[in-house]
Write a protein that holds these residues in place. Structure first.
Motif, PDB file in Angstrom:
ATOM      1  N   MET A  87      38.516  17.534  27.145  1.00  0.00           N
ATOM      2  CA  MET A  87      39.038  16.883  28.319  1.00  0.00           C
ATOM      3  C   MET A  87      38.298  15.586  28.592  1.00  0.00           C
ATOM      4  O   MET A  87      38.856  14.529  28.489  1.00  0.00           O
ATOM      5  CB  MET A  87      38.944  17.831  29.515  1.00  0.00           C
ATOM      6  CG  MET A  87      39.314  17.209  30.821  1.00  0.00           C
ATOM      7  SD  MET A  87      38.935  18.344  32.166  1.00  0.00           S
ATOM      8  CE  MET A  87      38.767  17.192  33.473  1.00  0.00           C
ATOM      9  N   GLY A  88      37.026  15.662  28.947  1.00  0.00           N
ATOM     10  CA  GLY A  88      36.260  14.468  29.253  1.00  0.00           C
ATOM     11  C   GLY A  88      36.653  13.880  30.602  1.00  0.00           C
ATOM     12  O   GLY A  88      37.630  14.295  31.209  1.00  0.00           O
ATOM     13  N   ILE A  89      35.877  12.913  31.046  1.00  0.00           N
ATOM     14  CA  ILE A  89      36.150  12.215  32.294  1.00  0.00           C
ATOM     15  C   ILE A  89      36.374  10.753  31.966  1.00  0.00           C
ATOM     16  O   ILE A  89      35.551  10.124  31.301  1.00  0.00           O
ATOM     17  CB  ILE A  89      34.976  12.371  33.285  1.00  0.00           C
ATOM     18  CG1 ILE A  89      34.840  13.831  33.701  1.00  0.00           C
ATOM     19  CG2 ILE A  89      35.166  11.470  34.498  1.00  0.00           C
ATOM     20  CD1 ILE A  89      33.662  14.114  34.610  1.00  0.00           C
ATOM     21  N   ASP A  90      37.485  10.210  32.437  1.00  0.00           N
ATOM     22  CA  ASP A  90      37.810   8.807  32.206  1.00  0.00           C
ATOM     23  C   ASP A  90      37.499   8.018  33.473  1.00  0.00           C
ATOM     24  O   ASP A  90      38.135   8.232  34.507  1.00  0.00           O
ATOM     25  CB  ASP A  90      39.292   8.672  31.864  1.00  0.00           C
ATOM     26  CG  ASP A  90      39.676   7.264  31.470  1.00  0.00           C
ATOM     27  OD1 ASP A  90      38.846   6.334  31.626  1.00  0.00           O
ATOM     28  OD2 ASP A  90      40.812   7.086  31.006  1.00  0.00           O
ATOM     29  N   PRO A  91      36.519   7.110  33.421  1.00  0.00           N
ATOM     30  CA  PRO A  91      36.146   6.349  34.620  1.00  0.00           C
ATOM     31  C   PRO A  91      37.311   5.583  35.254  1.00  0.00           C
ATOM     32  O   PRO A  91      37.293   5.325  36.448  1.00  0.00           O
ATOM     33  CB  PRO A  91      35.066   5.391  34.114  1.00  0.00           C
ATOM     34  CG  PRO A  91      34.490   6.076  32.922  1.00  0.00           C
ATOM     35  CD  PRO A  91      35.643   6.820  32.296  1.00  0.00           C
ATOM     36  N   LYS A  92      38.322   5.245  34.466  1.00  0.00           N
ATOM     37  CA  LYS A  92      39.481   4.528  35.021  1.00  0.00           C
ATOM     38  C   LYS A  92      40.208   5.362  36.070  1.00  0.00           C
ATOM     39  O   LYS A  92      40.863   4.814  36.948  1.00  0.00           O
ATOM     40  CB  LYS A  92      40.468   4.156  33.903  1.00  0.00           C
ATOM     41  CG  LYS A  92      39.951   3.148  32.897  1.00  0.00           C
ATOM     42  CD  LYS A  92      41.028   2.689  31.937  1.00  0.00           C
ATOM     43  CE  LYS A  92      41.806   3.760  31.288  1.00  0.00           C
ATOM     44  NZ  LYS A  92      41.361   4.377  30.072  1.00  0.00           N
ATOM     45  N   ASP A  93      40.076   6.681  35.967  1.00  0.00           N
ATOM     46  CA  ASP A  93      40.766   7.586  36.879  1.00  0.00           C
ATOM     47  C   ASP A  93      39.900   8.024  38.059  1.00  0.00           C
ATOM     48  O   ASP A  93      40.302   8.887  38.827  1.00  0.00           O
ATOM     49  CB  ASP A  93      41.239   8.839  36.128  1.00  0.00           C
ATOM     50  CG  ASP A  93      42.208   8.510  35.009  1.00  0.00           C
ATOM     51  OD1 ASP A  93      42.942   7.500  35.121  1.00  0.00           O
ATOM     52  OD2 ASP A  93      42.221   9.261  34.016  1.00  0.00           O
ATOM     53  N   GLU A  94      38.732   7.443  38.204  1.00  0.00           N
ATOM     54  CA  GLU A  94      37.773   7.913  39.201  1.00  0.00           C
ATOM     55  C   GLU A  94      37.619   6.925  40.352  1.00  0.00           C
ATOM     56  O   GLU A  94      38.090   5.798  40.300  1.00  0.00           O
ATOM     57  CB  GLU A  94      36.415   8.172  38.532  1.00  0.00           C
ATOM     58  CG  GLU A  94      36.457   9.208  37.415  1.00  0.00           C
ATOM     59  CD  GLU A  94      36.902  10.596  37.868  1.00  0.00           C
ATOM     60  OE1 GLU A  94      36.647  10.955  39.031  1.00  0.00           O
ATOM     61  OE2 GLU A  94      37.502  11.315  37.050  1.00  0.00           O
ATOM     62  N   SER A  95      36.893   7.352  41.382  1.00  0.00           N
ATOM     63  CA  SER A  95      36.704   6.573  42.608  1.00  0.00           C
ATOM     64  C   SER A  95      35.748   5.399  42.392  1.00  0.00           C
ATOM     65  O   SER A  95      35.004   5.332  41.412  1.00  0.00           O
ATOM     66  CB  SER A  95      36.156   7.470  43.710  1.00  0.00           C
ATOM     67  OG  SER A  95      34.806   7.818  43.416  1.00  0.00           O
ATOM     68  N   GLU A  96      35.751   4.512  43.378  1.00  0.00           N
ATOM     69  CA  GLU A  96      34.828   3.381  43.362  1.00  0.00           C
ATOM     70  C   GLU A  96      33.373   3.873  43.405  1.00  0.00           C
ATOM     71  O   GLU A  96      32.510   3.346  42.709  1.00  0.00           O
ATOM     72  CB  GLU A  96      35.111   2.477  44.561  1.00  0.00           C
ATOM     73  CG  GLU A  96      34.299   1.212  44.598  1.00  0.00           C
ATOM     74  CD  GLU A  96      34.666   0.327  45.777  1.00  0.00           C
ATOM     75  OE1 GLU A  96      33.742  -0.324  46.301  1.00  0.00           O
ATOM     76  OE2 GLU A  96      35.842   0.274  46.157  1.00  0.00           O
ATOM     77  N   LEU A  97      33.109   4.903  44.226  1.00  0.00           N
ATOM     78  CA  LEU A  97      31.759   5.460  44.316  1.00  0.00           C
ATOM     79  C   LEU A  97      31.332   6.077  42.980  1.00  0.00           C
ATOM     80  O   LEU A  97      30.193   5.936  42.563  1.00  0.00           O
ATOM     81  CB  LEU A  97      31.684   6.503  45.434  1.00  0.00           C
ATOM     82  CG  LEU A  97      30.308   7.083  45.734  1.00  0.00           C
ATOM     83  CD1 LEU A  97      29.307   5.986  46.100  1.00  0.00           C
ATOM     84  CD2 LEU A  97      30.412   8.115  46.855  1.00  0.00           C
ATOM     85  N   PHE A  98      32.263   6.741  42.298  1.00  0.00           N
ATOM     86  CA  PHE A  98      31.973   7.306  40.974  1.00  0.00           C
ATOM     87  C   PHE A  98      31.552   6.185  40.028  1.00  0.00           C
ATOM     88  O   PHE A  98      30.551   6.299  39.324  1.00  0.00           O
ATOM     89  CB  PHE A  98      33.196   8.036  40.414  1.00  0.00           C
ATOM     90  CG  PHE A  98      32.998   8.575  39.026  1.00  0.00           C
ATOM     91  CD1 PHE A  98      32.550   9.867  38.838  1.00  0.00           C
ATOM     92  CD2 PHE A  98      33.247   7.791  37.906  1.00  0.00           C
ATOM     93  CE1 PHE A  98      32.352  10.379  37.558  1.00  0.00           C
ATOM     94  CE2 PHE A  98      33.052   8.281  36.626  1.00  0.00           C
ATOM     95  CZ  PHE A  98      32.606   9.583  36.448  1.00  0.00           C
ATOM     96  N   ASN A  99      32.306   5.102  39.999  1.00  0.00           N
ATOM     97  CA  ASN A  99      32.009   4.012  39.067  1.00  0.00           C
ATOM     98  C   ASN A  99      30.723   3.282  39.419  1.00  0.00           C
ATOM     99  O   ASN A  99      29.989   2.851  38.525  1.00  0.00           O
ATOM    100  CB  ASN A  99      33.205   3.077  38.950  1.00  0.00           C
ATOM    101  CG  ASN A  99      34.262   3.695  38.048  1.00  0.00           C
ATOM    102  OD1 ASN A  99      34.040   3.873  36.858  1.00  0.00           O
ATOM    103  ND2 ASN A  99      35.382   4.078  38.626  1.00  0.00           N
ATOM    104  N   LYS A 100      30.411   3.186  40.709  1.00  0.00           N
ATOM    105  CA  LYS A 100      29.113   2.634  41.114  1.00  0.00           C
ATOM    106  C   LYS A 100      27.999   3.526  40.570  1.00  0.00           C
ATOM    107  O   LYS A 100      27.028   3.055  39.968  1.00  0.00           O
ATOM    108  CB  LYS A 100      29.032   2.555  42.632  1.00  0.00           C
ATOM    109  CG  LYS A 100      27.689   2.089  43.161  1.00  0.00           C
ATOM    110  CD  LYS A 100      27.671   2.110  44.694  1.00  0.00           C
ATOM    111  CE  LYS A 100      26.329   1.707  45.233  1.00  0.00           C
ATOM    112  NZ  LYS A 100      26.296   1.805  46.719  1.00  0.00           N
ATOM    113  N   GLY A 101      28.143   4.832  40.784  1.00  0.00           N
ATOM    114  CA  GLY A 101      27.154   5.791  40.292  1.00  0.00           C
ATOM    115  C   GLY A 101      27.058   5.800  38.785  1.00  0.00           C
ATOM    116  O   GLY A 101      25.970   5.927  38.212  1.00  0.00           O
ATOM    117  N   LEU A 102      28.187   5.644  38.128  1.00  0.00           N
ATOM    118  CA  LEU A 102      28.208   5.622  36.671  1.00  0.00           C
ATOM    119  C   LEU A 102      27.369   4.470  36.130  1.00  0.00           C
ATOM    120  O   LEU A 102      26.591   4.642  35.182  1.00  0.00           O
ATOM    121  CB  LEU A 102      29.652   5.525  36.171  1.00  0.00           C
ATOM    122  CG  LEU A 102      29.876   5.561  34.676  1.00  0.00           C
ATOM    123  CD1 LEU A 102      29.347   6.856  34.069  1.00  0.00           C
ATOM    124  CD2 LEU A 102      31.367   5.401  34.375  1.00  0.00           C
TER     125      LEU A 102
END
Length: 137
Positions: free
Chosen positions: A1-16
């Motif tokens: 499955m994995g996690i695709d940053p394109k599908d995630e929140s702004e806070l997720f991408n900041k944290g990433l």
């Protein structure tokens, strides 16, 4: 499955971004790509709130956050997390000498067994990083 940053929140991408800076992109990519239906929620939680919300705050510099993390993780005797955060601390400008002092402080206030476990992990990480540096030269 994995996690695709394109599908995630702004806070997720900041944290990433912060998570990659501190722990290294290769480690983070392995964690996210290995996420499945069971583990993806905790990866999102850690990335958004640990890294995006807390590490993303301006109240403490990353070096200080690393020092605090190493002390807490050592006190809790969490060697897997100590391993990750030793590398992160070095990435954030914490010296090996400061890491040694952190572990000595843990020994006195939290117990020698926890400090010994963390010291062993630190020594292993330092050796691995020295070998990696030699191999890349």
């Amino acid at each position: 499955m994995g996690i695709d940053p394109k599908d995630e929140s702004e806070l997720f991408n900041k944290g990433l971004g912060i998570r990659r800076d501190v722990l290294g992109a290769a480690h983070v990519e392995r964690s996210l790509s290995a996420a499945d239906d069971f583990t993806a929620p905790v990866q999102r939680l850690v990335t958004e709130y640990c890294w995006g919300e807390i590490w993303g705050r301006s109240g403490l510099p990353r070096e200080t956050r690393s020092i605090i993390n190493l002390a807490m993780l050592s006190a809790l005797n969490r060697p897997h997390e100590v391993r990750l955060h030793v590398r992160g601390a070095l990435n954030n400008g914490v010296s090996r000498e400061t890491i040694q002092e952190i572990i000595l402080q843990v020994a006195i206030y939290c117990g020698v067994p926890a400090a010994l476990d963390s010291m062993k992990v630190c020594t292993e990480v330092f050796r691995e990083m020295d070998e990696e540096a030699t191999a890349s030269n």
